[in-house]
Design an enzyme around this catalytic site. Structure first.
Site, PDB file in Angstrom:
ATOM      1  N   GLU A  63      -3.266  -3.472  14.490  1.00 51.21           N
ATOM      2  CA  GLU A  63      -2.849  -4.388  13.416  1.00 51.21           C
ATOM      3  C   GLU A  63      -3.802  -5.575  13.305  1.00 51.21           C
ATOM      4  O   GLU A  63      -4.149  -5.997  12.210  1.00 51.21           O
ATOM      5  CB  GLU A  63      -1.427  -4.904  13.675  1.00 51.21           C
ATOM      6  CG  GLU A  63      -0.349  -3.873  13.426  1.00 51.21           C
ATOM      7  CD  GLU A  63      -0.354  -3.368  11.991  1.00 51.21           C
ATOM      8  OE1 GLU A  63      -0.492  -4.177  11.068  1.00 51.21           O
ATOM      9  OE2 GLU A  63      -0.262  -2.140  11.804  1.00 51.21           O
ATOM     10  N   CYS A 220      -1.249   1.157  -5.418  1.00 51.79           N
ATOM     11  CA  CYS A 220      -1.019  -0.041  -6.237  1.00 51.79           C
ATOM     12  C   CYS A 220      -2.092  -1.065  -5.856  1.00 51.79           C
ATOM     13  O   CYS A 220      -1.809  -2.141  -5.342  1.00 51.79           O
ATOM     14  CB  CYS A 220       0.387  -0.588  -6.004  1.00 51.79           C
ATOM     15  SG  CYS A 220       0.822  -1.866  -7.196  1.00 51.79           S
ATOM     16  N   CYS A 227      -1.190   3.594 -12.139  1.00 52.27           N
ATOM     17  CA  CYS A 227      -0.523   3.644 -13.447  1.00 52.27           C
ATOM     18  C   CYS A 227      -1.507   3.390 -14.584  1.00 52.27           C
ATOM     19  O   CYS A 227      -1.196   3.667 -15.740  1.00 52.27           O
ATOM     20  CB  CYS A 227       0.635   2.651 -13.504  1.00 52.27           C
ATOM     21  SG  CYS A 227       0.116   0.974 -13.112  1.00 52.27           S
ATOM     22  N   CYS A 234       2.961   7.269 -10.708  1.00 47.92           N
ATOM     23  CA  CYS A 234       3.514   6.328  -9.726  1.00 47.92           C
ATOM     24  C   CYS A 234       5.030   6.502  -9.646  1.00 47.92           C
ATOM     25  O   CYS A 234       5.705   6.572 -10.673  1.00 47.92           O
ATOM     26  CB  CYS A 234       3.173   4.895 -10.143  1.00 47.92           C
ATOM     27  SG  CYS A 234       4.008   3.692  -9.096  1.00 47.92           S
ATOM     28  N   CYS A 240       8.916  -0.405 -12.647  1.00 49.65           N
ATOM     29  CA  CYS A 240       7.985  -1.502 -12.366  1.00 49.65           C
ATOM     30  C   CYS A 240       7.885  -2.429 -13.588  1.00 49.65           C
ATOM     31  O   CYS A 240       7.423  -2.021 -14.657  1.00 49.65           O
ATOM     32  CB  CYS A 240       6.625  -0.902 -12.011  1.00 49.65           C
ATOM     33  SG  CYS A 240       5.351  -2.140 -11.847  1.00 49.65           S
TER      34      CYS A 240
HETATM   35  S1  SF4 Z   1       3.514   1.225 -11.883  1.00 47.80           S
HETATM   36 FE1  SF4 Z   1       3.753  -0.716 -10.797  1.00 47.80          FE
HETATM   37  S2  SF4 Z   1       4.004  -0.109  -8.677  1.00 47.80           S
HETATM   38 FE2  SF4 Z   1       3.152   1.654  -9.721  1.00 47.80          FE
HETATM   39  S3  SF4 Z   1       0.934   1.454  -9.435  1.00 47.80           S
HETATM   40 FE3  SF4 Z   1       1.469   0.485 -11.386  1.00 47.80          FE
HETATM   41  S4  SF4 Z   1       1.732  -1.659 -10.890  1.00 47.80           S
HETATM   42 FE4  SF4 Z   1       1.847  -0.553  -8.963  1.00 47.80          FE
END
Ligand code: SF4
Length: 400
Positions: A63, A220, A227, A234, A240
Site C-alpha cells: 500500500e 473510471c 462511459c 459501465c 451515475c
Molecule cells: S458512468 Fe460514472 S462511474 Fe461509470 S465510468 Fe462514467 S463517470 Fe465513472
C-alpha cells in the site's frame, strides 16, 4: 472481525449524509458494493503479488509503495523489497541508509523514512504484530486513514472504508458531488458516504476494497472513463449522476491551483580520482536522508545563472561554514556542468552542476560529508535526478 465504518472518525451524522445525497442515490447505496464486486469478478486486476495476502506487513508495504508509484514499477520493486526485508522485524532492525538505498528511484522518500519508523513502532509498541483496528493503525508513522482502512480490510477483513484520490473521483461522479473535494466538509461527507457503501459481510471486504481501487484506476479514470468510449458498459452508467448530467470530465471539481514556484541552486560535483564527494541530506528536507551533491540554498528562480563562479565562491555556497577547503589543490579549473530541471509536486528546481577535480580527498571531519568510491556509489540512496546525472557521466551503473 469488526465493524468500524462508524468510528469517531466519521464526523458527519447520518442526517448530514441524507441532506448531502439526492433521494435517487439512496437506492444505489444499497446495491453499490454488490455491483462493484460483480464488476471485479469480470474486469478487476488479478494475480498481483500482494493480492490475497493476509500478512499485514506485506499488505502495508504494498500500500505504501503503490502511493504515487505506478503499478508496473511496484511490480518490479515490491518483490525486491520483500526479499530484502521479509518481515517487519527485519525492516525495523535495518539501518535507515539500507532502507533508503533500497527505496532509491521510487521517489517520495518520506515514505521510506516512515516505513522504517513505522516498523520500529510496530516492533516496540505491538511486539511486531500490526493491530487490526484502523484507528490504531492510523496512529503509526506514515499510515493515513485510507491506508489504515485498506490494511484493516485486506489483512483482517474489517469493515473500514478507504478514500484515496481515485475513490474520491468515483464517488464525486456517481453521487454528483459538486463542491471542491479538497474542502474539509466535502471530505468529511465523502468519508461518511464511503462508510455507507461498504458491503454488509466482512468477508467481502478484501474483494470490495480491491474492486473499488481497480475501478477508479482502470475504468473510471480521470481523463478517459469508459462511459466516454464504446469499449465497455459501465455498471453504474444508469445511476451515475455525472454521466446522466454530462459532467463526467467536470467532476470532481478541484480548487484552482496557483502556479508552482521555481527555484535555482548550485551543486558541487567534486571528484578526486575514483572518489566523489557526497553529502547526506537533512531528514526533514526534500530527499531527506538521501545522499546527494553538496548544494547551495535555494533561491527564487530568476532565469539561469549566467555568470561563472570561482571555486572559493562555490565552496562558500555549498559546503558547511566550519569547513575551510582553501587547502584543496584543484587539478583543473572549475567547470560549468549541465543544468538539470526537476519537478516536484509543488515546486520546480533548476540545479546548476559545477564540476571540480581535486588532487586528493581531504578529511572533512563531518559524518554527513563523505568521499564515496565510484564502485560503491550504486549502493547509496541517491535522489533520482542525481543518480541519472552520475549515470550520464558514467560515474555510476545500475547494480554496481
Ligand atoms: S458512468 Fe460514472 S462511474 Fe461509470 S465510468 Fe462514467 S463517470 Fe465513472
Amino acid at each position: 472481525m469488526q465493524d468500524l465504518q462508524n468510528t469517531n472518525q466519521a464526523n458527519s451524522s447520518g442526517a448530514a449524509l441524507n441532506l448531502f445525497l439526492p433521494a435517487m442515490s439512496k437506492a444505489l447505496i444499497t446495491s453499490f458494493s454488490k455491483k462493484l464486486i460483480a464488476w471485479h469478478g469480470l474486469h478487476g486486476r488479478a494475480g498481483l503479488p500482494w493480492q490475497n495476502n493476509l500478512d499485514p506487513y506485506a499488505v502495508w508495504v504494498s500500500e505504501i509503495m503503490l502511493q504515487q508509484t505506478q503499478v508496473a514499477t511496484v511490480l518490479e520493486r515490491y518483490p525486491r523489497f520483500m526479499k530484502r526485508f521479509p518481515t517487519v522485524k527485519q525492516l525495523a532492525a535495518a539501518s535507515m541508509d539500507e532502507v533508503m538505498a533500497e527505496w532509491a528511484g521510487l521517489g517520495y522518500y518520506s515514505r521510506a523514512r516512515n516505513l522504517h519508523a513505522c516498523a520500529v513502532q510496530v516492533v516496540e509498541r505491538f511486539a511486531g504484530k500490526f493491530p487490526n483496528d484502523p484507528v490504531l493503525l492510523e496512529q503509526l508513522k506514515g499510515i493515513g486513514r485510507s491506508t489504515a482502512g485498506a490494511i484493516a480490510a485486506f489483512a483482517f477483513h474489517v469493515r473500514a472504508p478507504i478514500l484515496d484520490a481515485n475513490v474520491k473521483r468515483v464517488l464525486a461522479r456517481i453521487f454528483a458531488i459538486e463542491d471542491p473535494i479538497e474542502e474539509k466538509a466535502v471530505n468529511d461527507r465523502l468519508w461518511n458516504l464511503a462508510g455507507e457503501l461498504l458491503p454488509s459481510q466482512a468477508k467481502d471486504m478484501p474483494t470490495y476494497t480491491q474492486a473499488l481501487m481497480d475501478f477508479g484506476a482502470t475504468w473510471c479514470t480521470s481523463r478517459g472513463p469508459v462511459c466516454l468510449s464504446n469499449n465497455h458498459q459501465c455498471p453504474f452508467s444508469k445511476d451515475c449522476q455525472a454521466n446522466l448530467s454530462d459532467q463526467v470530465l467536470i467532476l470532481p471539481r478541484k480548487r484552482i491551483k496557483a502556479k508552482s514556484p521555481e527555484f535555482n541552486c548550485d551543486m558541487l560535483l567534486m571528484r578526486s580520482g575514483n572518489w566523489v564527494l557526497l553529502q547526506k541530506r537533512p531528514s526533514k528536507a526534500i530527499w531527506g536522508g538521501l545522499w546527494s551533491l553538496p548544494e547551495s540554498s535555494w533561491s527564487a528562480r530568476a532565469g539561469a545563472r549566467t555568470n561563472d563562479l570561482q571555486s572559493q565562491e562555490l565552496f562558500a555556497l555549498t559546503l558547511p561554514d566550519s569547513l575551510a577547503p582553501q587547502s584543496l589543490k584543484t587539478t583543473e579549473p572549475l567547470k560549468r556542468g549541465p543544468q538539470i530541471k526537476h519537478v516536484f509536486t509543488h515546486r520546480r528546481l533548476w540545479m546548476q552542476i559545477w564540476e571540480l577535480s581535486v588532487a586528493k580527498p581531504i578529511e572533512w571531519g563531518d559524518a554527513d560529508l563523505q568521499w564515496v568510491s565510484l564502485r560503491q556509489l550504486g549502493q547509496y540512496g541517491l535522489p533520482q535526478p542525481i543518480k541519472v546525472l552520475l549515470q550520464g557521466l558514467s560515474l555510476i551503473r545500475d547494480g554496481v
